[in-house]
Motif scaffolding. Sequence first.
Motif, PDB file in Angstrom:
ATOM      1  N   UNK A   1      -5.290  21.534  -2.563  1.00 20.98           N
ATOM      2  CA  UNK A   1      -6.591  20.533  -2.170  1.00 20.98           C
ATOM      3  C   UNK A   1      -6.187  19.284  -2.018  1.00 20.98           C
ATOM      4  N   UNK A   2      -5.359  18.523  -2.545  1.00 14.42           N
ATOM      5  CA  UNK A   2      -5.227  17.155  -2.521  1.00 14.42           C
ATOM      6  C   UNK A   2      -4.488  16.954  -1.122  1.00 14.42           C
ATOM      7  N   UNK A   3      -3.552  17.856  -1.161  1.00 19.00           N
ATOM      8  CA  UNK A   3      -2.651  17.817   0.133  1.00 19.00           C
ATOM      9  C   UNK A   3      -3.856  18.123   1.486  1.00 19.00           C
ATOM     10  N   UNK A   4      -4.625  18.873   1.673  1.00 19.56           N
ATOM     11  CA  UNK A   4      -5.517  18.869   2.654  1.00 19.56           C
ATOM     12  C   UNK A   4      -6.306  17.372   2.697  1.00 19.56           C
ATOM     13  N   UNK A   5      -6.795  16.842   1.503  1.00 23.92           N
ATOM     14  CA  UNK A   5      -7.236  15.648   2.093  1.00 23.92           C
ATOM     15  C   UNK A   5      -6.462  14.546   2.459  1.00 23.92           C
ATOM     16  N   UNK A   6      -5.030  14.578   2.054  1.00 21.34           N
ATOM     17  CA  UNK A   6      -4.088  13.599   2.410  1.00 21.34           C
ATOM     18  C   UNK A   6      -3.808  13.733   3.713  1.00 21.34           C
ATOM     19  N   UNK A   7      -3.959  14.938   4.373  1.00 21.02           N
ATOM     20  CA  UNK A   7      -3.762  15.030   5.957  1.00 21.02           C
ATOM     21  C   UNK A   7      -4.850  14.893   6.678  1.00 21.02           C
ATOM     22  N   UNK A   8      -5.814  14.287   6.273  1.00 23.27           N
ATOM     23  CA  UNK A   8      -6.782  14.110   7.136  1.00 23.27           C
ATOM     24  C   UNK A   8      -6.620  13.357   8.282  1.00 23.27           C
ATOM     25  N   UNK A   9      -7.316  13.623   9.511  1.00 21.78           N
ATOM     26  CA  UNK A   9      -6.923  13.010  10.731  1.00 21.78           C
ATOM     27  C   UNK A   9      -8.008  12.050  11.124  1.00 21.78           C
ATOM     28  N   UNK A  10      -7.590  11.334  11.973  1.00 22.32           N
ATOM     29  CA  UNK A  10      -8.444   9.997  12.526  1.00 22.32           C
ATOM     30  C   UNK A  10      -9.762  10.615  13.082  1.00 22.32           C
TER      31      UNK A  10
ATOM     32  N   UNK B   1     -14.137   3.891  13.568  1.00 17.41           N
ATOM     33  CA  UNK B   1     -12.678   3.553  13.705  1.00 17.41           C
ATOM     34  C   UNK B   1     -12.154   3.295  12.130  1.00 17.41           C
ATOM     35  N   UNK B   2     -13.254   3.454  11.064  1.00 11.90           N
ATOM     36  CA  UNK B   2     -12.499   3.507   9.852  1.00 11.90           C
ATOM     37  C   UNK B   2     -12.581   4.810   9.058  1.00 11.90           C
ATOM     38  N   UNK B   3     -13.065   5.904  10.078  1.00 10.71           N
ATOM     39  CA  UNK B   3     -13.169   7.231   9.382  1.00 10.71           C
ATOM     40  C   UNK B   3     -11.904   8.135   9.720  1.00 10.71           C
ATOM     41  N   UNK B   4     -11.677   9.198   8.775  1.00 10.56           N
ATOM     42  CA  UNK B   4     -10.833  10.275   9.020  1.00 10.56           C
ATOM     43  C   UNK B   4     -11.612  11.422   8.606  1.00 10.56           C
ATOM     44  N   UNK B   5     -10.923  12.484   9.050  1.00 12.20           N
ATOM     45  CA  UNK B   5     -11.820  13.805   9.071  1.00 12.20           C
ATOM     46  C   UNK B   5     -10.828  14.869   8.513  1.00 12.20           C
ATOM     47  N   UNK B   6     -11.362  15.668   7.517  1.00 13.26           N
ATOM     48  CA  UNK B   6     -10.635  16.758   6.757  1.00 13.26           C
ATOM     49  C   UNK B   6     -10.493  17.937   7.525  1.00 13.26           C
ATOM     50  N   UNK B   7      -9.549  18.862   8.017  1.00 16.07           N
ATOM     51  CA  UNK B   7      -9.883  20.219   8.447  1.00 16.07           C
ATOM     52  C   UNK B   7      -9.385  21.185   7.608  1.00 16.07           C
ATOM     53  N   UNK B   8     -10.443  21.795   7.137  1.00 20.08           N
ATOM     54  CA  UNK B   8      -9.990  22.791   6.075  1.00 20.08           C
ATOM     55  C   UNK B   8      -9.258  23.919   6.584  1.00 20.08           C
ATOM     56  N   UNK B   9      -8.275  24.391   5.530  1.00 21.31           N
ATOM     57  CA  UNK B   9      -7.361  25.467   6.105  1.00 21.31           C
ATOM     58  C   UNK B   9      -7.869  26.733   6.481  1.00 21.31           C
ATOM     59  N   UNK B  10      -7.087  27.529   6.964  1.00 21.65           N
ATOM     60  CA  UNK B  10      -7.571  29.024   7.435  1.00 21.65           C
ATOM     61  C   UNK B  10      -7.516  29.811   6.202  1.00 21.65           C
ATOM     62  N   UNK B  11      -8.222  30.626   6.033  1.00 18.92           N
ATOM     63  CA  UNK B  11      -8.191  31.859   4.887  1.00 18.92           C
ATOM     64  C   UNK B  11      -7.331  32.805   5.549  1.00 18.92           C
TER      65      UNK B  11
ATOM     66  N   UNK C   1     -12.172   0.173   3.270  1.00 19.96           N
ATOM     67  CA  UNK C   1     -11.390   0.014   4.780  1.00 19.96           C
ATOM     68  C   UNK C   1     -11.177   1.504   5.321  1.00 19.96           C
ATOM     69  N   UNK C   2     -11.046   2.545   4.411  1.00 20.66           N
ATOM     70  CA  UNK C   2     -11.028   3.809   5.098  1.00 20.66           C
ATOM     71  C   UNK C   2     -11.699   4.776   4.290  1.00 20.66           C
ATOM     72  N   UNK C   3     -12.376   5.775   4.954  1.00 17.15           N
ATOM     73  CA  UNK C   3     -13.411   6.605   4.597  1.00 17.15           C
ATOM     74  C   UNK C   3     -12.977   7.927   5.231  1.00 17.15           C
ATOM     75  N   UNK C   4     -12.583   8.989   4.331  1.00 19.82           N
ATOM     76  CA  UNK C   4     -12.230  10.244   4.535  1.00 19.82           C
ATOM     77  C   UNK C   4     -13.494  11.199   4.338  1.00 19.82           C
ATOM     78  N   UNK C   5     -13.982  11.667   5.544  1.00 24.27           N
ATOM     79  CA  UNK C   5     -15.190  12.872   5.660  1.00 24.27           C
ATOM     80  C   UNK C   5     -14.573  13.986   5.599  1.00 24.27           C
TER      81      UNK C   5
END
Length: 391
Positions: free
Chosen positions: A373-382, A342-352, A316-320
């Motif tokens: 790392x887990x928080x970054x994945x959980x914060x993925x955006x549509x 419509x079922x994809x979300x995208x991770x934005x990697x944090x700044x160094x 149902x949901x795919x995080x890229x």
Amino acid sequence: MAVIHHCPCRPLLHTLFSSTSSWTSTRTLGRVWPRSFSHTQTTPPPPPPSFSSPLQPNTPTRMLSSVEQIGVGSNVLGDKVSVLKQKMELLGINSHDFLIPGRFHHFFCPKCKGGQSMIRTLSLHVIQDGGFAMWRCFHNECQWIGQVFADDRAAYDGFGKKFKSFGQISEESLGLEPLGSELIAYFAERMISEKTLQRNAVMQLSSRKDVIAFTYRQNGLLVGCKYRTIGKRFWQEKGTEKILYGLDDINDVAEIIIVEGEIDKLSLEEAGLCNCVSVPNGAPSKVSTKRLPSVQKFDLQFQYLWNCKENLDKVSRIILATDGDTSGKALAEELACRLGKERCWKVRWPNKDDSSYFKDANEVLKHMGPVALKKVIEDAELYQSNIVNQV
């Protein structure tokens, strides 16, 4: 297994591998049905796959500890295995005193008796949860193939010459061995534990101790292998089917994570996220301007998606979580077009720092730790269609 970032169930507009030949302006592959977040969907069993090479006669068998001997006691797993043994005995397969879920067993085939050489040509595998057993005979003039189930489903029993085979491989035939201290230390520098390496059956070449072997498995069976040197040279075992790395980890989940490399998949596991797979062959340099192919044979670079269609269609949901560079963003776009944006979300990697960002999951794990790392994945955006232009 963690369920990441709950999202309301809603109709999905696109899916993978539509049979339609028409094309839309968003380069999708057709329509899909809406799917729920239930992890208890009943799916048909997979067809019996290819197995490892049969053992030669007089092959020594490792002695098993009492913990490994399945079938002792009244536990659920033991009961399942007992049912499988009884059903196989009716078909002539004598499994003797034990069967170990998750491992290969080699017996004399009751159909061909091992041919003139009288060798153990029947390769049999019980899946890890004891739900079913599957086998194949490797004698060229036999190739008997089948499955039995621990529940009330009917057994499959036939001859498998009609099945597509990519060759039978095993750890022995590939010359693999457990990781040595040098490569264990290499992974430790990247915050990957021995436990995670063992769970994913990461090995090394016995002839070259500096070559990592990422074993690709489907339903517990070895179907491919990708090699990597410490100096980042890659190659894959020839003649094997391309699938997603870690495919068995997404068999019964509604949400998955897709990354760009095997080490990134292992990194997410260190963060407690096992519902993750990696693409097998990296990223394209840019997004293709051609129309998406409607059939598998014309989609060569992404054949692994077609080969994993059954697993991907029920998600149902795919995080890229591909790499943050230009190629990684191009890969995310190509995947989203095929899987349905419509079922994809995208991770934005944090700044160094003010001028750079972390490139992938392993960099975040090394520098920020598993919780971050887990928080970054959980914060993925549509997913947004123009994401590849945000370099």
